[in-house]
Motif scaffolding. Structure first.
Motif, PDB file in Angstrom:
ATOM      1  N   LEU A  56       0.843  -1.175   0.000  1.00  0.00           N
ATOM      2  CA  LEU A  56       0.000   0.000   0.000  1.00  0.00           C
ATOM      3  C   LEU A  56       0.891   1.243   0.000  1.00  0.00           C
ATOM      4  N   PHE A  57       0.380   2.326  -0.554  1.00  0.00           N
ATOM      5  CA  PHE A  57       1.201   3.534  -0.660  1.00  0.00           C
ATOM      6  C   PHE A  57       1.806   3.976   0.679  1.00  0.00           C
ATOM      7  N   PRO A  58       1.042   3.955   1.798  1.00  0.00           N
ATOM      8  CA  PRO A  58       1.648   4.395   3.063  1.00  0.00           C
ATOM      9  C   PRO A  58       2.781   3.485   3.548  1.00  0.00           C
ATOM     10  N   GLN A  59       2.843   2.247   3.019  1.00  0.00           N
ATOM     11  CA  GLN A  59       3.883   1.307   3.440  1.00  0.00           C
ATOM     12  C   GLN A  59       5.187   1.487   2.669  1.00  0.00           C
ATOM     13  N   MET A  60       5.127   2.197   1.549  1.00  0.00           N
ATOM     14  CA  MET A  60       6.284   2.225   0.656  1.00  0.00           C
ATOM     15  C   MET A  60       7.494   2.925   1.270  1.00  0.00           C
ATOM     16  N   GLY A  61       7.272   4.054   1.930  1.00  0.00           N
ATOM     17  CA  GLY A  61       8.380   4.768   2.545  1.00  0.00           C
ATOM     18  C   GLY A  61       9.104   3.934   3.590  1.00  0.00           C
ATOM     19  N   PRO A  62       8.370   3.366   4.579  1.00  0.00           N
ATOM     20  CA  PRO A  62       9.029   2.522   5.575  1.00  0.00           C
ATOM     21  C   PRO A  62       9.744   1.320   4.956  1.00  0.00           C
ATOM     22  N   ALA A  63       9.134   0.696   3.936  1.00  0.00           N
ATOM     23  CA  ALA A  63       9.765  -0.467   3.294  1.00  0.00           C
ATOM     24  C   ALA A  63      11.055  -0.061   2.584  1.00  0.00           C
ATOM     25  N   LEU A  64      11.049   1.097   1.963  1.00  0.00           N
ATOM     26  CA  LEU A  64      12.244   1.603   1.287  1.00  0.00           C
ATOM     27  C   LEU A  64      13.331   1.915   2.311  1.00  0.00           C
ATOM     28  N   GLN A  65      12.929   2.508   3.408  1.00  0.00           N
ATOM     29  CA  GLN A  65      13.876   2.891   4.459  1.00  0.00           C
ATOM     30  C   GLN A  65      14.536   1.669   5.092  1.00  0.00           C
ATOM     31  N   LYS A  66      13.771   0.582   5.228  1.00  0.00           N
ATOM     32  CA  LYS A  66      14.285  -0.636   5.861  1.00  0.00           C
ATOM     33  C   LYS A  66      15.008  -1.559   4.880  1.00  0.00           C
ATOM     34  N   GLY A  67      15.006  -1.202   3.597  1.00  0.00           N
ATOM     35  CA  GLY A  67      15.668  -2.048   2.615  1.00  0.00           C
ATOM     36  C   GLY A  67      14.865  -3.262   2.213  1.00  0.00           C
ATOM     37  N   GLN A  68      13.549  -3.256   2.503  1.00  0.00           N
ATOM     38  CA  GLN A  68      12.708  -4.389   2.125  1.00  0.00           C
ATOM     39  C   GLN A  68      12.417  -4.403   0.624  1.00  0.00           C
ATOM     40  N   VAL A  69      12.526  -3.245  -0.008  1.00  0.00           N
ATOM     41  CA  VAL A  69      12.447  -3.131  -1.462  1.00  0.00           C
ATOM     42  C   VAL A  69      13.601  -2.245  -1.915  1.00  0.00           C
ATOM     43  N   ASP A  70      13.976  -2.397  -3.170  1.00  0.00           N
ATOM     44  CA  ASP A  70      15.069  -1.593  -3.705  1.00  0.00           C
ATOM     45  C   ASP A  70      14.595  -0.230  -4.188  1.00  0.00           C
ATOM     46  N   ALA A  71      13.322  -0.168  -4.585  1.00  0.00           N
ATOM     47  CA  ALA A  71      12.751   1.078  -5.096  1.00  0.00           C
ATOM     48  C   ALA A  71      11.249   1.063  -4.858  1.00  0.00           C
ATOM     49  N   ALA A  72      10.668   2.247  -4.858  1.00  0.00           N
ATOM     50  CA  ALA A  72       9.218   2.383  -4.680  1.00  0.00           C
ATOM     51  C   ALA A  72       8.661   3.214  -5.823  1.00  0.00           C
ATOM     52  N   HIS A  73       7.626   2.684  -6.471  1.00  0.00           N
ATOM     53  CA  HIS A  73       6.951   3.427  -7.542  1.00  0.00           C
ATOM     54  C   HIS A  73       5.764   4.131  -6.883  1.00  0.00           C
ATOM     55  N   ALA A  74       5.998   5.372  -6.467  1.00  0.00           N
ATOM     56  CA  ALA A  74       5.023   6.091  -5.651  1.00  0.00           C
ATOM     57  C   ALA A  74       4.264   7.125  -6.464  1.00  0.00           C
ATOM     58  N   VAL A  75       2.989   7.249  -6.155  1.00  0.00           N
ATOM     59  CA  VAL A  75       2.101   8.217  -6.796  1.00  0.00           C
ATOM     60  C   VAL A  75       1.895   9.395  -5.853  1.00  0.00           C
ATOM     61  N   GLU A  76       1.687  10.582  -6.413  1.00  0.00           N
ATOM     62  CA  GLU A  76       1.396  11.739  -5.578  1.00  0.00           C
ATOM     63  C   GLU A  76       0.067  11.557  -4.826  1.00  0.00           C
ATOM     64  N   PRO A  77       0.012  12.035  -3.562  1.00  0.00           N
ATOM     65  CA  PRO A  77       0.991  12.867  -2.856  1.00  0.00           C
ATOM     66  C   PRO A  77       2.069  12.094  -2.092  1.00  0.00           C
ATOM     67  N   PHE A  78       2.016  10.736  -2.160  1.00  0.00           N
ATOM     68  CA  PHE A  78       3.009   9.943  -1.433  1.00  0.00           C
ATOM     69  C   PHE A  78       4.407  10.129  -2.021  1.00  0.00           C
ATOM     70  N   ASP A  79       4.483  10.362  -3.306  1.00  0.00           N
ATOM     71  CA  ASP A  79       5.747  10.599  -3.990  1.00  0.00           C
ATOM     72  C   ASP A  79       6.519  11.740  -3.328  1.00  0.00           C
ATOM     73  N   THR A  80       5.893  12.891  -3.244  1.00  0.00           N
ATOM     74  CA  THR A  80       6.533  14.055  -2.634  1.00  0.00           C
ATOM     75  C   THR A  80       6.819  13.828  -1.153  1.00  0.00           C
ATOM     76  N   ALA A  81       5.913  13.142  -0.455  1.00  0.00           N
ATOM     77  CA  ALA A  81       6.101  12.894   0.976  1.00  0.00           C
ATOM     78  C   ALA A  81       7.328  12.029   1.232  1.00  0.00           C
ATOM     79  N   ILE A  82       7.498  10.983   0.446  1.00  0.00           N
ATOM     80  CA  ILE A  82       8.653  10.091   0.636  1.00  0.00           C
ATOM     81  C   ILE A  82       9.952  10.831   0.355  1.00  0.00           C
ATOM     82  N   GLN A  83       9.951  11.649  -0.679  1.00  0.00           N
ATOM     83  CA  GLN A  83      11.153  12.430  -0.983  1.00  0.00           C
ATOM     84  C   GLN A  83      11.477  13.401   0.156  1.00  0.00           C
TER      85      GLN A  83
END
Length: 322
Positions: free
Chosen positions: A179-206
């Protein structure tokens, strides 16, 4: 916008449809009359994305009321979560509905699809492939075989990213559903190599994680493709033709407003997408088409066929609500 953790949704469309009915708080039977003022009440499931801006503008600017409609919006984290409720008549329309998923459901016979109105078309940086700032991935070619988070498997995100990478002669990644709210934490923990995020989650993760853009998800063959729309069932349109047509007119009027005045969208976003007014100013907006375009939808379907996401050609024209 806070990045929050939430439980992952079911991965398979069939499982979502056959599972126990999803309970949407506040939803009753759809298409009912509103006592007292004669307005017809509709329940619309929607994601907290920029895709849904026209829906909220139409409500807050009185465009639905002008059409004799009382629209109640039910937030969901994946549009597909609302499909069982749509099939049961507990939800009348799904906004921010990923076209790829719903064309697949239509081909399988799961859903007798009707498109009430277009939602958004893909614009530059409305979605991005993000990596940690210290990631070893330096170019799109480095994504080959890497784990990339998408909201739903085999949807508009993987379809367009595959097309962009294919056009560059680059290898494809392996997709992981989050889910979009999970992408940032997963990226931070190294559970995924990249996240394909849609706005507004895109800007938030950055902003919150310092993630960097590896690839503009709205570039190349993805640019201008229809991404999402407002979908319902043929049965709803048959039983409530005036409501369906009124809903279309209201959303199209709001989409024109969004296209002509992006500031109206940026002012609306903090009301439903949990972004601050400051964050809303920097978000990359999609394109809001004022009318549906069968040719653009057919271009999307042809790309789906090329990648094996549907087996047969689908004519979108008869699926559009008049």
């Amino acid at each position: 916008m806070a990045l929050r953790r939430s439980r992952s949704g079911t991965k398979r469309l069939a499982a979502l449809v056959t599972a126990a009915a999803l309970v949407l708080v506040g939803c009753g039977s759809g298409g009912t009359s509103h006592p007292g003022d004669g307005r017809e009440q509709l329940t619309v499931a929607a994601l907290p994305l920029t895709d849904s801006a026209a829906l909220y503008l139409a409500r807050d600017r009185g465009l639905f009321a002008k059409e004799g409609l009382d629209v109640r919006i039910q937030p969901v984290q994946q549009s597909i979560q609302a499909l069982p409720a749509l099939l049961k008549g507990q939800v009348d329309v799904i906004a921010s509905a990923n076209y790829v998923t719903y064309f697949q459901a239509y081909e399988k016979g799961t859903l007798d699809l009707r498109i009430v109105a277009e939602g958004v078309r893909i614009a530059p940086h409305m979605m991005d492939v993000l990596v940690p700032k210290d990631s070893a991935l330096k170019s799109p070619a480095d994504l080959a075989g890497k784990k990339v988070a998408v909201a739903v498997l085999n949807n508009i995100q993987s379809l367009t990213l595959n097309a962009i990478l294919d056009a560059r002669g680059a290898g494809r990644p392996v997709y992981r559903q989050l889910l979009f709210p999970q992408m940032g934490p997963a990226l931070q923990k190294g559970q995924v190599d990249a996240a394909h995020a849609v706005e507004p989650f895109d800007t938030a993760i950055q902003g919150e994680l310092g993630a960097r853009v590896l690839l503009d998800g709205g570039s190349g063959p993805a640019l201008g493709l229809p991404a999402s729309g407002y979908v319902t069932t043929a049965d709803f349109v048959k039983k409530h033709p005036k409501a369906a047509a009124g809903f279309r007119r209201a959303v199209e009027a709001a989409s024109k407003l969004a296209s002509d005045d992006p500031g109206a969208v940026r002012a609306e976003l903090p009301k439903y997408a949990k972004v601050t007014a400051g964050q809303a100013k920097s978000i990359h907006l999609p394109a809001y088409p004022a009318t549906a375009d069968p040719a653009a939808l057919h271009r999307l379907i042809q790309l789906m066929r090329a990648q094996g996401m549907v087996k047969k050609d689908i004519d979108p024209t008869p699926l559009l609500v008049k």
